[in-house]
Design a protein around this motif. Structure first.
Motif, PDB file in Angstrom:
ATOM      1  N   TRP A 231       2.907 -19.183  37.297  1.00  0.00           N
ATOM      2  CA  TRP A 231       3.516 -17.944  36.483  1.00  0.00           C
ATOM      3  C   TRP A 231       4.327 -17.177  37.610  1.00  0.00           C
ATOM      4  CZ3 TRP A 231       1.920 -12.926  37.056  1.00  0.00           C
ATOM      5  CH2 TRP A 231       2.539 -11.948  36.211  1.00  0.00           C
ATOM      6  N   THR A 235       8.298 -16.562  37.136  1.00  0.00           N
ATOM      7  CA  THR A 235       8.818 -15.700  36.074  1.00  0.00           C
ATOM      8  C   THR A 235       9.948 -15.091  36.355  1.00  0.00           C
ATOM      9  OG1 THR A 235       8.022 -13.384  35.083  1.00  0.00           O
ATOM     10  CG2 THR A 235       7.403 -13.851  37.313  1.00  0.00           C
ATOM     11  N   GLU A 301       0.806 -11.963  28.982  1.00  0.00           N
ATOM     12  CA  GLU A 301       0.988 -13.489  29.415  1.00  0.00           C
ATOM     13  C   GLU A 301      -0.333 -14.084  29.522  1.00  0.00           C
ATOM     14  OE1 GLU A 301       2.644 -17.096  30.148  1.00  0.00           O
ATOM     15  OE2 GLU A 301       3.756 -15.253  29.392  1.00  0.00           O
ATOM     16  N   ARG A 304      -1.319 -14.315  25.713  1.00  0.00           N
ATOM     17  CA  ARG A 304      -0.503 -15.480  25.078  1.00  0.00           C
ATOM     18  C   ARG A 304      -1.028 -16.803  25.348  1.00  0.00           C
ATOM     19  NH1 ARG A 304       3.682 -18.984  25.709  1.00  0.00           N
ATOM     20  NH2 ARG A 304       3.798 -18.915  28.161  1.00  0.00           N
ATOM     21  N   ARG A 305      -1.337 -16.994  26.769  1.00  0.00           N
ATOM     22  CA  ARG A 305      -1.818 -18.432  27.251  1.00  0.00           C
ATOM     23  C   ARG A 305      -3.287 -18.737  26.532  1.00  0.00           C
ATOM     24  NH1 ARG A 305       1.439 -22.069  29.290  1.00  0.00           N
ATOM     25  NH2 ARG A 305      -0.219 -23.040  30.588  1.00  0.00           N
ATOM     26  N   ARG A 350      11.450 -10.599  26.864  1.00  0.00           N
ATOM     27  CA  ARG A 350      10.965 -11.855  26.726  1.00  0.00           C
ATOM     28  C   ARG A 350      11.212 -12.732  25.455  1.00  0.00           C
ATOM     29  NH1 ARG A 350       5.279 -12.223  26.338  1.00  0.00           N
ATOM     30  NH2 ARG A 350       4.999 -13.896  28.057  1.00  0.00           N
ATOM     31  N   GLU A 352       8.967 -15.345  24.776  1.00  0.00           N
ATOM     32  CA  GLU A 352       7.638 -15.605  24.347  1.00  0.00           C
ATOM     33  C   GLU A 352       6.919 -14.772  23.400  1.00  0.00           C
ATOM     34  OE1 GLU A 352       8.570 -17.691  28.119  1.00  0.00           O
ATOM     35  OE2 GLU A 352       8.777 -15.689  27.433  1.00  0.00           O
ATOM     36  N   ASP A 354       3.466 -12.801  22.141  1.00  0.00           N
ATOM     37  CA  ASP A 354       1.916 -12.744  22.689  1.00  0.00           C
ATOM     38  C   ASP A 354       1.127 -12.347  21.251  1.00  0.00           C
ATOM     39  OD1 ASP A 354       1.469  -9.678  22.797  1.00  0.00           O
ATOM     40  OD2 ASP A 354       3.592 -10.180  23.607  1.00  0.00           O
TER      41      ASP A 354
END
Length: 964
Positions: A231, A235, A301, A304-305, A350, A352, A354
């Motif tokens: 990451w 990133t 992040e 989120r992961r 971003r 993505e 979360d």
């Protein structure tokens, strides 16, 4: 007590959690504030957040509470808030259904922060304005990187000592599953293995544990393989602000690590600028904003992961609710407002999404200044109303609010304005925790996977064991169907079918050798070093050589015989072994010069061809898949299912060239049958010449016919008994008992003549002729019983069929009673017919069979004719395939018809001629080789074997000179 505001906010939180659980919808930063600027109302707003937070303490919603810090550096407080959220467990009732939230990315940024603090604390100018003695900025950055290396890229130094104990504890702890397996394996190893193996295993374990400990101590957990390093190196947040492009590769660790270090240098520089007192205000503000947003990005992040749906551990399906952060008092000095703003800013940058849900209380005085925008006036909050709720209104406007030209900076904040009436209205119902529905996915874990793997492995092992009891070549997927295990009458499992793949019929002991002995007993006799295993290996090598030839044309010949036996009866496979040797010699001889090559497959019908039908089914199935199969050679034993086996092969279009099968009915009933052996009818007619020459007076013409009790694996004996009885009766002899006398076999497979010889030797009419309609294995015991039985002490003529060619009179393996003269028929006599052939030369070149006698065909390897018959059978089948134009390319459908045009001269058995073999003929096929052999003792008691008369294959003239 509950107010209306508390109820409405609690309902909003529950609705947000439900939205996330159902569809993973975006989660906002919910900001509560009072409609009026009143400190008491601000306190009520804070109590609303605390009430909702306290309600969750009795539930399963993962949540954290941000404490209020009234003083200190706002930037430092904001970083501390993010660091606290990344550390430690998230509160919930009872144990977690799944492990806590890992934060490797936050740990990576925290490691850089820790290294930076160390450098700033050790700097002589720390906390003061830069002066002449201050260290250069680049030197400080390099010091940060050096400290990072000392920390092994960890936020805190590792505690020394106890490394070996930490490594061995889970491994040697018998209360854990892994420890139980390890201890069980060690116990088994120590009790059953040799000391060399134990020492090697222990040394290997010490080496592995030492290497593991060194890696754990000296290698950064954030290596290029880790998710944090990947990451950090890729990133776009850092790529947009720095000079190092995003680059990461699994196969280029050096490049990946260089990018990570370069970016760490840039981040360290920004953190230093954010904290050095000499940094200009504008640059410090920019650096602090960069630091705060990087820390926020790392946290989001990580979360989120941790909720990724399609992760191998199904983490997203186990974590069905979002993590919730409660901020009872968010203000500027405590840094909470900065964190809320950074969350909204990072989310806007971003793509993505979360899962973090934030519920914060902000004083009315702070709302306007915090949420002000350059393009529009400060927006109003979302009141609770009938339009669809504040969340629906917020999420429908989210795209527009993120647009720089239309929206505002804090697009991800959901402001909720609470009126005085809502805040001060009373209620009696307590808030309930957010219901969290349990998911069956929590069963999917490393331990359940391990258990599943153990169960699958156990099930697979059990299945393989079951398959291994059925198939000779068993695999969990794709077992070889061409060979199966069957248990014969003797109780010994035998591999039956066709040897394809890695199947071999040679047992561990190697079985009987071509010399007739077991391995190691006699190394001087011809063929002592050639057994079934050596022949199978040689055939496979020749097959592989044929496959490797360019533009090759070939046909496949299947040899079918009895190659395995019950334990202790290995000698019964000698005839099949000799035939297989002849098949291989014919293969090599043909492939040396003929354009149509021959490949050989070996098929086994078990001891005495007991599983002949099973074997034939496997051959037929194989021929359906392999169009190169031209026919079958062998099938030399007549059994009860020989007729059915020939029918199956005929229906499959496969020709059969039989070697030693003397059944009279097979050629009459099957158009695909071509026999090289004289029939039982022909053999009885030849023995009639001996009977007529005895000159026995009419009053003494009594004969006894001994035959085996009929069994499924032996039709030869009753057929021979029928033709022998008819021959003797036609010659004027009367049968003792009026019919053939049966004898059985004992548990060891030896004949039991007790009842039959009692009738024969102790009746009122002692026989002058004894006709044995049995097997070669029965002769030795019969001769010993005749020698010991005084009732049969008078001179006796013993007649028997072609199976006696397997007997070993010259070596003393088969006895002859002193008063007996034995006459038997032989299908071939290579000593008389094979001198003009190339069989001996081929055998010497290929299998190193070099007899010492002047005539090599007098050696036991050749003398019984089994090897020669198989040698000629393969040559005949190949010749028929060549005449039919058959090959693996064109098929073999015409081989059966083309065989009736085959004539081969100068063969070891004579002339192989099928031209006169009419289909389904009622009379025996003409041209069978046939010989009459006499065995008796000389004056010294040694057996003497004489050939009285005979004719080679291909001749049709009647036998002459067969005087006893």
């Amino acid at each position: 007590m509950r107010t209306t505001a508390k109820y409405e906010v609690d309902a909003l939180v529950q609705d947000l959690v439900a939205q996330f659980s159902a569809a993973r919808l975006p989660m906002p930063v919910v900001v509560l504030y009072a409609q009026e600027d009143d400190p008491e109302l601000d306190a009520e707003v804070r109590s609303v957040v605390r009430a909702v937070q306290e309600a969750q303490e009795g539930g399963d919603l993962p949540h954290r509470t941000v404490p209020h810090v009234p003083d200190g550096d706002p930037h430092g407080n904001a970083i501390a808030i993010l660091d606290g959220l990344a550390k430690g467990p998230w509160a919930r009732r009872g144990p977690s259904w799944y492990r806590g939230y890992p934060a490797p990315r936050s740990r990576l940024v925290a490691a850089i922060e820790a290294a930076t603090r160390h450098v700033l604390d050790d700097s002589p100018a720390a906390g003061a304005a830069p002066g002449p003695g201050a260290r250069p900025f680049e030197e400080q950055v390099e010091s940060v990187l050096a400290r990072l290396r000392d920390l092994h890229w960890r936020p805190e130094p590792r505690v020394a000592g106890g490394e070996l104990q930490r490594l061995l504890s889970p491994v040697l702890n018998s209360t854990t599953l892994i420890g139980a397996f390890v201890l069980a394996a060690l116990t088994s190893l120590l009790t059953q293995a040799s000391w060399q193996l134990v020492a090697a295993v222990l040394l290997g374990a010490v080496a592995v544990l030492g290497a593991t400990g060194w890696v754990r101590r000296n290698t950064a957990p954030l290596s290029w393989l880790g998710p944090a390093s990947r990451w950090f190196a890729t990133t776009t947040f850092l790529a947009a602000s720095g000079r190092q492009a995003a680059a990461w590769s699994l196969w280029r660790p050096r490049m990946s690590w260089d990018v990570t270090q370069a970016r760490a240098r840039e981040v360290a520089g920004e953190i230093l600028k954010a904290q050095l007192p000499g940094t200009p205000a504008e640059e410090r503000d920019r650096a602090q904003q960069f630091h705060l947003q990087l820390r926020t990005l790392a946290l989001l992040e990580d979360l989120r992961r941790a909720h990724r749906s399609w992760a191998p551990d199904a983490r997203g399906r186990k974590r069905r609710v979002p993590p919730v952060v409660f901020v009872p008092r968010a203000d500027a000095p405590g840094g909470a407002l900065r964190v809320l703003g950074a969350i909204s800013d990072v989310r806007s940058r971003r793509s993505e999404q979360d899962p973090l849900l934030v519920l914060a209380a902000v004083a009315h005085a702070d709302v306007t200044a915090w949420m002000e925008d350059e393009h529009t006036a400060p927006p109003g909050g979302h009141p609770f109303g009938p339009r669809g709720g504040p969340y629906e209104n917020w999420v429908s406007d989210l795209r527009v609010r993120q647009a720089p030209s239309r929206g505002r900076a804090l697009a991800w904040t959901l402001p909720v304005r609470l009126t005085r009436q809502q805040l001060q209205a009373g209620g009696s119902t307590r808030l309930a925790p957010v219901p969290v529905r349990r998911s069956w996915w929590f069963l999917w874990s490393r331990w359940s996977v391990l258990l599943a793997l153990v169960l699958v492995a156990a099930g697979a092992g059990l299945r393989v064991q079951q398959l291994a009891e059925r198939y000779c070549e068993a695999r969990l997927v794709g077992s070889n169907p061409d060979a199966v295990w069957r248990t014969g009458p003797g109780g010994t499992p035998e591999c039956v079918g066709v040897a394809t793949g890695s199947v071999t019929f040679a047992g561990d002991g190697g079985g009987v050798r071509l010399s007739g002995e077991l391995p190691g007993r006699d190394s001087e006799r011809t063929g002592a070093d050639v057994g079934l295993g050596e022949l199978e290996a040689a055939i496979r090598r020749e097959n592989a050589r044929v496959d490797a030839l360019p533009d090759v044309r070939y046909v496949t010949v299947v040899y079918a015989g009895a190659l395995t036996t019950a334990a202790g009866q290995e000698g019964r496979a000698l005839n099949g072994l000799k035939e297989l040797a002849g098949v291989h010699l014919a293969q090599v001889r043909n492939n040396a010069g003929d354009p149509l090559k021959v490949k050989v497959l070996v098929a086994n019908g078990g001891q005495d061809m007991y599983f002949q039908t099973e074997m034939v089914h496997r051959i037929v199935d194989l021929a359906a898949r392999d169009r190169s199969v031209a026919g079958v050679v062998g099938l030399g034993r007549d059994t009860e299912d020989s007729d059915a086996a020939l029918t199956l092969l005929q229906q499959a279009g496969l020709a059969v060239v039989s070697t030693t099968n003397s059944a009279s009915y097979l050629a009459r009933g099957h158009v695909n049958y071509f026999g090289l052996a004289a029939t039982d009818q022909e053999e009885a007619a030849a023995l009639r010449l001996i009977v007529d020459g005895l000159g026995t007076p009419p009053q003494d013409r009594w004969a006894a016919v001994l035959t085996r009790t009929p069994t499924p694996d032996d039709r030869y004996s009753p057929e021979h008994a029928r033709y022998g009885s008819a021959m003797l009766t036609d010659a004027g002899y009367r049968l003792v008992g009026g019919r053939p006398l049966e004898y059985g076999l004992n548990s060891n497979g030896d004949p039991d003549y007790e009842q039959a010889l009692a009738t024969t030797c102790h009746g009122g009419h002692p026989p002058a002729v004894l006709y044995l309609a049995g097997r070669a294995d029965d002769v030795n015991q019969l001769m010993r019983r005749l020698a010991d039985d005084k009732g049969c002490a008078r001179p006796l003529t013993v007649l028997t069929g072609d199976d006696l060619t397997k007997a070993q009179f010259r070596t003393g393996g088969t006895a002859v009673a002193p008063q007996a003269t034995l006459y038997y028929t032989a299908l071939s006599d290579p000593a008389a017919t094979a001198r003009g052939s190339d069989l001996a030369a081929t055998a010497a070149a290929v299998l190193h069979l070099v007899p010492r006698a002047a005539n090599p065909y007098e050696d036991d390897v050749f003398s019984d004719g089994s090897l020669a018959l198989a040698y000629d059978a393969v040559a005949a089948l190949q010749a028929g395939a060549a005449k039919a134009g058959a090959s693996q390319l064109t098929g073999t459908g015409s081989v059966m018809a083309a065989l009736r045009a085959v004539q081969l001269n100068n063969r070891p058995t004579g002339t192989v001629d099928f031209r006169g073999a009419a289909p389904l003929a009622t009379e025996p096929q003409p041209g069978h080789g046939l010989h009459v052999i006499r065995v008796r003792r000389d004056a010294q008691g040694a057996p003497v074997v004489d050939r009285l008369c005979g004719r080679p294959a291909g001749e049709t003239a009647p036998l002459t000179g067969c005087a006893p």
